[in-house]
Design a protein around this motif. Sequence first.
Motif, PDB file in Angstrom:
ATOM      1  N   ARG A 245       0.808  -1.222   0.000  1.00 55.87           N
ATOM      2  CA  ARG A 245       0.000   0.000   0.000  1.00 55.87           C
ATOM      3  C   ARG A 245       0.841   1.272   0.000  1.00 55.87           C
ATOM      4  N   GLY A 246       2.146   1.129   0.092  1.00 54.78           N
ATOM      5  CA  GLY A 246       3.011   2.289   0.106  1.00 54.78           C
ATOM      6  C   GLY A 246       3.028   3.015   1.436  1.00 54.78           C
ATOM      7  N   TYR A 247       2.692   2.292   2.505  1.00 54.52           N
ATOM      8  CA  TYR A 247       2.687   2.889   3.842  1.00 54.52           C
ATOM      9  C   TYR A 247       4.089   2.749   4.442  1.00 54.52           C
ATOM     10  N   GLY A 248       4.993   3.618   3.998  1.00 58.20           N
ATOM     11  CA  GLY A 248       6.397   3.485   4.357  1.00 58.20           C
ATOM     12  C   GLY A 248       6.681   3.562   5.838  1.00 58.20           C
ATOM     13  N   THR A 249       6.069   4.530   6.527  1.00 59.36           N
ATOM     14  CA  THR A 249       6.333   4.685   7.963  1.00 59.36           C
ATOM     15  C   THR A 249       5.837   3.476   8.739  1.00 59.36           C
ATOM     16  N   ILE A 250       4.654   2.990   8.384  1.00 57.87           N
ATOM     17  CA  ILE A 250       4.114   1.805   9.053  1.00 57.87           C
ATOM     18  C   ILE A 250       5.006   0.599   8.773  1.00 57.87           C
ATOM     19  N   ALA A 251       5.440   0.460   7.532  1.00 59.77           N
ATOM     20  CA  ALA A 251       6.343  -0.649   7.196  1.00 59.77           C
ATOM     21  C   ALA A 251       7.630  -0.558   8.005  1.00 59.77           C
ATOM     22  N   ASP A 252       8.144   0.638   8.186  1.00 54.76           N
ATOM     23  CA  ASP A 252       9.379   0.817   8.963  1.00 54.76           C
ATOM     24  C   ASP A 252       9.179   0.413  10.419  1.00 54.76           C
ATOM     25  N   ILE A 253       8.026   0.783  10.993  1.00 53.16           N
ATOM     26  CA  ILE A 253       7.740   0.432  12.393  1.00 53.16           C
ATOM     27  C   ILE A 253       7.715  -1.075  12.562  1.00 53.16           C
ATOM     28  N   ILE A 254       7.043  -1.761  11.644  1.00 49.74           N
ATOM     29  CA  ILE A 254       6.950  -3.216  11.730  1.00 49.74           C
ATOM     30  C   ILE A 254       8.305  -3.857  11.440  1.00 49.74           C
ATOM     31  N   SER A 255       9.027  -3.309  10.479  1.00 44.51           N
ATOM     32  CA  SER A 255      10.333  -3.873  10.092  1.00 44.51           C
ATOM     33  C   SER A 255      11.330  -3.823  11.233  1.00 44.51           C
ATOM     34  N   GLN A 256      11.258  -2.769  12.035  1.00 42.69           N
ATOM     35  CA  GLN A 256      12.192  -2.638  13.158  1.00 42.69           C
ATOM     36  C   GLN A 256      12.041  -3.792  14.126  1.00 42.69           C
ATOM     37  N   VAL A 257      10.827  -4.312  14.260  1.00 44.47           N
ATOM     38  CA  VAL A 257      10.601  -5.449  15.144  1.00 44.47           C
ATOM     39  C   VAL A 257      11.108  -6.727  14.474  1.00 44.47           C
ATOM     40  N   SER A 258      10.780  -6.887  13.198  1.00 47.09           N
ATOM     41  CA  SER A 258      11.160  -8.114  12.492  1.00 47.09           C
ATOM     42  C   SER A 258      12.665  -8.254  12.355  1.00 47.09           C
ATOM     43  N   SER A 259      13.388  -7.137  12.429  1.00 45.02           N
ATOM     44  CA  SER A 259      14.857  -7.191  12.286  1.00 45.02           C
ATOM     45  C   SER A 259      15.565  -7.411  13.606  1.00 45.02           C
ATOM     46  N   ASN A 260      14.819  -7.328  14.711  1.00 43.06           N
ATOM     47  CA  ASN A 260      15.436  -7.494  16.036  1.00 43.06           C
ATOM     48  C   ASN A 260      15.519  -8.971  16.402  1.00 43.06           C
TER      49      ASN A 260
END
Length: 225
Positions: free
Chosen positions: A210-225
Amino acid sequence: MGRIFAILLMALTTTAHAQTAPSASDIAGYDGLHRAAYEGDIKTVRRLAADGVDLNIRDDSGRTAAHIAAFGSNDEVLRVLAEAGADLNALENRAYDVLTIAAVADDPDLVALAITLGNRPDLVTSVYDGTALIAAAHLGHHEVVRRLIAGGAPLDHVNNLGWTALMEAVVLGDGGPDHIATVRALVEAGADISIPDRDGVTPLQHARMRGYGTIADIISQVSSN
């Protein structure tokens, strides 16, 4: 993606009609406890409770006086009803309780009060077998989401559409500030970011599509930890 679109369309077209406040004709027919709850008449509510009136009597749509108080944001009436023994966990005919009504209305104080008075945040509500948290996340009511989380709402309940609160915040959200704050609150509280929809698509994948970059970044920060 066809099934996702069909589910999305169904959710968007029915949600606005799922919760129904008392109509003008309903209100015109109210008397006794329902009338007092609607008008915020605390004195009469107390008197009727002391007289032993049925505190959980329902109107034609299954609404109790507590539901009426919630629709009207009459906090003190709700408090008096609850303290007198009214059931805040009762569901009206569309399967909504006081807490979910307050959540949809974006009323954080009423949400917190309802939980304090005994309304269960884990109650399954609505035709979607959801929760107050899912309803609030869908609408981007982020302060309500935080109050529900603090009150012990289940983070990862999956409704009959196959969606969690996090999924609804992404799929039914607009990617704007309110839904960003909602996603942040859910992720910071420990919502499971790996739970996919029925097609196996995760919240992160939906956010990216959907192009929701900020939301993707928030979720990605968890998945990368």
